[in-house]
Design an enzyme around this catalytic site. Structure first.
Site, PDB file in Angstrom:
ATOM      1  N   LYS A   9       0.822  -1.207   0.000  1.00  0.00           N
ATOM      2  CA  LYS A   9       0.000   0.000   0.000  1.00  0.00           C
ATOM      3  C   LYS A   9       0.862   1.265   0.000  1.00  0.00           C
ATOM      4  O   LYS A   9       2.085   1.193   0.175  1.00  0.00           O
ATOM      5  CB  LYS A   9      -0.924  -0.033   1.205  1.00  0.00           C
ATOM      6  N   TYR A  49     -12.545  -3.108  -3.934  1.00  0.00           N
ATOM      7  CA  TYR A  49     -13.169  -2.994  -2.610  1.00  0.00           C
ATOM      8  C   TYR A  49     -14.692  -2.921  -2.688  1.00  0.00           C
ATOM      9  O   TYR A  49     -15.333  -2.332  -1.825  1.00  0.00           O
ATOM     10  CB  TYR A  49     -12.638  -1.745  -1.895  1.00  0.00           C
ATOM     11  N   THR A  91      -4.354  -8.091  10.651  1.00  0.00           N
ATOM     12  CA  THR A  91      -4.717  -6.795  10.067  1.00  0.00           C
ATOM     13  C   THR A  91      -4.429  -5.655  11.043  1.00  0.00           C
ATOM     14  O   THR A  91      -3.943  -4.603  10.651  1.00  0.00           O
ATOM     15  CB  THR A  91      -6.209  -6.792   9.677  1.00  0.00           C
ATOM     16  N   ARG A 102       3.359  -6.837   9.036  1.00  0.00           N
ATOM     17  CA  ARG A 102       2.660  -5.825   9.838  1.00  0.00           C
ATOM     18  C   ARG A 102       3.239  -5.718  11.243  1.00  0.00           C
ATOM     19  O   ARG A 102       3.295  -4.628  11.819  1.00  0.00           O
ATOM     20  CB  ARG A 102       1.169  -6.132   9.888  1.00  0.00           C
ATOM     21  N   ASN A 112      -1.815  -0.137   7.068  1.00  0.00           N
ATOM     22  CA  ASN A 112      -1.134  -1.330   7.573  1.00  0.00           C
ATOM     23  C   ASN A 112      -0.220  -1.996   6.547  1.00  0.00           C
ATOM     24  O   ASN A 112      -0.011  -3.191   6.572  1.00  0.00           O
ATOM     25  CB  ASN A 112      -2.138  -2.318   8.159  1.00  0.00           C
ATOM     26  N   HIS A 115      -1.643  -5.664   1.590  1.00  0.00           N
ATOM     27  CA  HIS A 115      -2.891  -6.413   1.399  1.00  0.00           C
ATOM     28  C   HIS A 115      -2.539  -7.721   0.710  1.00  0.00           C
ATOM     29  O   HIS A 115      -1.667  -7.758  -0.155  1.00  0.00           O
ATOM     30  CB  HIS A 115      -3.872  -5.634   0.512  1.00  0.00           C
ATOM     31  N   GLU A 126      -9.270 -10.869  -7.484  1.00  0.00           N
ATOM     32  CA  GLU A 126      -8.361  -9.726  -7.400  1.00  0.00           C
ATOM     33  C   GLU A 126      -7.302  -9.764  -8.490  1.00  0.00           C
ATOM     34  O   GLU A 126      -6.946  -8.724  -9.043  1.00  0.00           O
ATOM     35  CB  GLU A 126      -7.733  -9.673  -6.005  1.00  0.00           C
TER      36      GLU A 126
END
Length: 149
Positions: A9, A49, A91, A102, A112, A115, A126
């Site tokens: 991310k 999403y 998460t 993480r 975080n 993904h 995806e």
């Protein structure tokens, strides 16, 4: 062999963690079969999403995920979906074990770092959102005979 979708991310990219995170998966023995770098457009974010579109947190999540470039890739290997999820950690970074992505790098739930798909169905969905079939490369790594039985 299984495939999974992974995305570093904007916070992970901005903090210079792409190489470190990618190296973890390569060292584990997983094969990279596709990769892209760039800022996500709104249509891709909404499709990725879509289960969150009506939720109150979606606008801020969308603003975050489009705030800068992301590094998207597809990994291939035995049990890659479950293994990558374990390597990423919980998460909530406060619940993520040290040694996970993480646990080592994330500081908040909203930002975080990474993904990854959570099941074969979401991985297939995806991957199709982010990559055309022609962008997925099939090949045999020279060390596969040493990794798999």
């Amino acid at each position: 062999m299984e495939r999974t979708f992974v995305m570093i991310k904007p916070d992970g990219v901005q903090r210079g963690l792409v190489g470190e995170i990618l190296a973890r998966f390569e060292k584990k023995g997983f094969k990279i079969v596709a990769a892209k770098f760039g800022v996500l457009d709104n249509a891709i974010v909404d499709k990725h999403y879509e289960e969150h579109l009506a939720k109150p947190f979606y606008p801020s999540m969308k603003a975050y995920i489009t705030s800068g470039p992301v590094f998207r890739f597809v990994l291939e290997g035995e049990n890659v979906i479950a293994t990558v999820r374990k390597m990423n950690g919980a998460t909530n970074p406060f619940e993520a074990n040290p040694g996970t992505v993480r646990g080592d790098y994330a500081l908040s739930i909203g930002k975080n770092v990474i993904h990854a798909s959570d099941a074969p169905e979401s991985a297939a969905r995806e991957i199709k959102i982010h990559f055309a079939d022609s962008e997925l490369v099939s090949y045999t790594k020279i060390d596969e005979c040493q990794i798999y039985e």
